[in-house]
Design a protein around this motif. Structure first.
Motif, PDB file in Angstrom:
ATOM      1  N   MET A 120       0.843  -1.192   0.000  1.00 23.86           N
ATOM      2  CA  MET A 120       0.000   0.000   0.000  1.00 23.86           C
ATOM      3  C   MET A 120       0.880   1.245   0.000  1.00 23.86           C
ATOM      4  N   GLN A 121       0.416   2.287  -0.684  1.00 27.48           N
ATOM      5  CA  GLN A 121       1.159   3.533  -0.714  1.00 27.48           C
ATOM      6  C   GLN A 121       0.668   4.476   0.374  1.00 27.48           C
ATOM      7  N   THR A 122       1.609   5.137   1.027  1.00 24.01           N
ATOM      8  CA  THR A 122       1.270   6.136   2.031  1.00 24.01           C
ATOM      9  C   THR A 122       0.614   7.345   1.372  1.00 24.01           C
ATOM     10  N   MET A 123      -0.459   7.846   1.979  1.00 22.92           N
ATOM     11  CA  MET A 123      -0.998   9.154   1.623  1.00 22.92           C
ATOM     12  C   MET A 123      -1.318   9.882   2.913  1.00 22.92           C
ATOM     13  N   ILE A 124      -0.741  11.051   3.083  1.00 23.70           N
ATOM     14  CA  ILE A 124      -0.871  11.801   4.322  1.00 23.70           C
ATOM     15  C   ILE A 124      -2.004  12.812   4.203  1.00 23.70           C
ATOM     16  N   GLY A 125      -2.908  12.781   5.150  1.00 24.51           N
ATOM     17  CA  GLY A 125      -3.940  13.801   5.256  1.00 24.51           C
ATOM     18  C   GLY A 125      -3.615  14.723   6.414  1.00 24.51           C
ATOM     19  N   VAL A 126      -3.731  16.007   6.194  1.00 20.08           N
ATOM     20  CA  VAL A 126      -3.460  16.999   7.239  1.00 20.08           C
ATOM     21  C   VAL A 126      -4.711  17.843   7.430  1.00 20.08           C
ATOM     22  N   ILE A 127      -5.171  17.932   8.669  1.00 23.97           N
ATOM     23  CA  ILE A 127      -6.298  18.793   9.008  1.00 23.97           C
ATOM     24  C   ILE A 127      -5.746  19.912   9.874  1.00 23.97           C
ATOM     25  N   GLY A 128      -5.968  21.151   9.453  1.00 17.73           N
ATOM     26  CA  GLY A 128      -5.381  22.244  10.223  1.00 17.73           C
ATOM     27  C   GLY A 128      -5.963  23.580   9.861  1.00 17.73           C
ATOM     28  N   GLY A 129      -5.229  24.623  10.229  1.00 22.08           N
ATOM     29  CA  GLY A 129      -5.722  25.978  10.071  1.00 22.08           C
ATOM     30  C   GLY A 129      -4.939  26.776   9.052  1.00 22.08           C
ATOM     31  N   SER A 130      -5.099  28.095   9.130  1.00 23.81           N
ATOM     32  CA  SER A 130      -4.601  28.984   8.088  1.00 23.81           C
ATOM     33  C   SER A 130      -3.088  28.943   7.930  1.00 23.81           C
ATOM     34  N   GLY A 131      -2.362  28.660   8.978  1.00 25.97           N
ATOM     35  CA  GLY A 131      -0.915  28.647   8.878  1.00 25.97           C
ATOM     36  C   GLY A 131      -0.367  27.556   7.989  1.00 25.97           C
ATOM     37  N   LEU A 132      -1.214  26.597   7.620  1.00 23.02           N
ATOM     38  CA  LEU A 132      -0.751  25.464   6.817  1.00 23.02           C
ATOM     39  C   LEU A 132      -1.201  25.551   5.369  1.00 23.02           C
ATOM     40  N   TYR A 133      -1.888  26.620   4.991  1.00 19.45           N
ATOM     41  CA  TYR A 133      -2.395  26.685   3.624  1.00 19.45           C
ATOM     42  C   TYR A 133      -1.269  26.605   2.598  1.00 19.45           C
ATOM     43  N   GLN A 134      -0.123  27.178   2.930  1.00 19.46           N
ATOM     44  CA  GLN A 134       1.010  27.162   2.013  1.00 19.46           C
ATOM     45  C   GLN A 134       2.019  26.112   2.468  1.00 19.46           C
ATOM     46  N   ILE A 135       2.029  24.980   1.792  1.00 19.22           N
ATOM     47  CA  ILE A 135       2.981  23.910   2.117  1.00 19.22           C
ATOM     48  C   ILE A 135       4.080  23.947   1.068  1.00 19.22           C
ATOM     49  N   GLU A 136       5.247  24.431   1.460  1.00 10.70           N
ATOM     50  CA  GLU A 136       6.346  24.599   0.510  1.00 10.70           C
ATOM     51  C   GLU A 136       6.759  23.256  -0.083  1.00 10.70           C
ATOM     52  N   GLY A 137       6.957  23.253  -1.395  1.00 11.85           N
ATOM     53  CA  GLY A 137       7.422  22.044  -2.068  1.00 11.85           C
ATOM     54  C   GLY A 137       6.321  21.084  -2.460  1.00 11.85           C
ATOM     55  N   LEU A 138       5.070  21.444  -2.233  1.00 13.80           N
ATOM     56  CA  LEU A 138       3.966  20.564  -2.606  1.00 13.80           C
ATOM     57  C   LEU A 138       3.783  20.610  -4.118  1.00 13.80           C
ATOM     58  N   GLU A 139       4.173  19.538  -4.773  1.00 10.88           N
ATOM     59  CA  GLU A 139       4.175  19.497  -6.239  1.00 10.88           C
ATOM     60  C   GLU A 139       2.786  19.204  -6.788  1.00 10.88           C
ATOM     61  N   GLY A 140       2.457  19.868  -7.891  1.00 11.35           N
ATOM     62  CA  GLY A 140       1.166  19.649  -8.536  1.00 11.35           C
ATOM     63  C   GLY A 140      -0.006  20.028  -7.659  1.00 11.35           C
ATOM     64  N   ALA A 141       0.196  21.001  -6.792  1.00 14.86           N
ATOM     65  CA  ALA A 141      -0.843  21.355  -5.817  1.00 14.86           C
ATOM     66  C   ALA A 141      -2.064  21.971  -6.492  1.00 14.86           C
ATOM     67  N   SER A 142      -3.226  21.505  -6.101  1.00 13.90           N
ATOM     68  CA  SER A 142      -4.480  22.071  -6.599  1.00 13.90           C
ATOM     69  C   SER A 142      -5.573  21.849  -5.570  1.00 13.90           C
ATOM     70  N   TRP A 143      -6.516  22.775  -5.523  1.00  8.21           N
ATOM     71  CA  TRP A 143      -7.665  22.638  -4.637  1.00  8.21           C
ATOM     72  C   TRP A 143      -8.740  21.827  -5.360  1.00  8.21           C
ATOM     73  N   VAL A 144      -9.196  20.767  -4.717  1.00  9.03           N
ATOM     74  CA  VAL A 144     -10.186  19.899  -5.343  1.00  9.03           C
ATOM     75  C   VAL A 144     -11.410  19.788  -4.435  1.00  9.03           C
ATOM     76  N   GLN A 145     -12.561  19.705  -5.065  1.00 10.30           N
ATOM     77  CA  GLN A 145     -13.806  19.528  -4.325  1.00 10.30           C
ATOM     78  C   GLN A 145     -14.118  18.043  -4.254  1.00 10.30           C
ATOM     79  N   VAL A 146     -14.403  17.566  -3.057  1.00  7.50           N
ATOM     80  CA  VAL A 146     -14.717  16.154  -2.850  1.00  7.50           C
ATOM     81  C   VAL A 146     -16.170  16.033  -2.391  1.00  7.50           C
TER      82      VAL A 146
END
Length: 289
Positions: free
Chosen positions: A1-27
């Motif tokens: 199985m491949q690891t996938m990390i979910g992070v639940i947090g606040g405004s200080g985490l909106y910008q995650i440096e180095g996050l490749e291919g980042a996009s906001w998606v509606q689920v």
């Protein structure tokens, strides 16, 4: 199985440096809308999803957050490990504002929230004696220490309904119970993560001393925001270290978080509510046909 990390947090985490291919998606979830869209990408080759717990701009109260939709959305995206970053008040002298706390126990004092994916027509009971994943908590502690912050392990979190802060009498009561920190969002988030067979860790950031401390002013929003802003960089650094520590390949959880439903379902197959069964496709699809 491949690891996938979910992070639940606040405004200080909106910008995650180095996050490749980042996009906001509606689920879309059968439990309604999550707090917001999710920021999805890859960090050091490991898939990651970030969910603003209160929505961007902080529009959801602790009681109005759709916790079931949030956890379902993370599970539906393929998350295996969920790290919840939360602001808390301290109930101990030695847990100082700016410190990070790895929670391992909860006292649930909330009363106005949906706390389970299961219900009439499909009854499930998961074990919850140890609410957080020790393996994931150890990883978060290692990442926090690498950031140079003070880290406390093995804390009990009182989850209160809010949105008001505690009375002095309540704060003193929780201290007499042996609780260490207090917050408004830890429950039912941790309970639902267990039902969804997700490894879950809570990184609590101390913002204040609640109102019990005789040498500190009563907690207010300005105090909380000030400390959160100061800690935002450390929180982002902690998250950035997780992919390298967890790795891309994920073995089964040694503590059984990912098998929590093995013996949890009580309702006989021929008595199960088809509508509820359909809603559990992501959360409990591993054990339900």
């Amino acid at each position: 199985m491949q690891t996938m990390i979910g992070v639940i947090g606040g405004s200080g985490l909106y910008q995650i440096e180095g996050l490749e291919g980042a996009s906001w998606v509606q689920v879309e979830t059968p439990w309604g809308q999550p707090s917001d869209e999710l920021l999805v990408g890859r960090l050091d080759g490991v898939p990651m999803a970030f969910l603003p717990r209160h929505g961007r701009g902080h529009v959801q109260t602790p009681s109005s957050i759709n916790y079931r939709a949030n956890i379902d959305a993370l599970k539906r995206l393929g998350c295996t490990d969920v790290v919840a970053v939360s602001a808390v008040g301290s109930l101990r002298e030695d847990y100082r504002p700016g410190d990070f706390v790895l929670v391992d126990q909860y006292i649930d004092r909330t009363f106005a929230r949906e706390k389970s994916f299961f219900g009439p027509g499909l009854v499930g009971h998961v074990g919850f004696a140890h609410p957080t994943c020790p393996r994931l908590s150890d990883t978060c502690a290692e990442a926090a220490l690498a950031q140079g912050v003070t880290v406390h392990r093995g804390a009990t979190y009182v989850a209160m309904e809010g949105p008001q802060f505690s009375t002095l009498a309540e704060s003193r009561l929780y201290r007499s119970w042996g609780a260490d920190v207090i917050g408004m969002t830890g429950m039912p988030e941790a309970k639902l993560a267990r039902e969804a067979e997700l490894c879950y860790a809570c990184v609590a950031m101390v913002t204040d001393y609640d109102c019990w401390h005789p040498d500190h002013d009563s907690v207010d929003v300005a105090m909380v925001i000030r400390t959160l802003t100061q800690n935002a960089g450390h929180a982002r650094g902690l998250v950035a270290r997780l992919p390298a520590l967890l790795g891309q390949d994920r073995a089964p959880c040694p503590h059984g978080c990912d098998r929590a439903l093995d013996t949890a379902i009580m309702t006989a197959p021929d008595k199960r509510d088809p509508e509820l069964l359909a809603k559990l496709d992501a959360v409990a699809g591993r054990v339900l046909p």
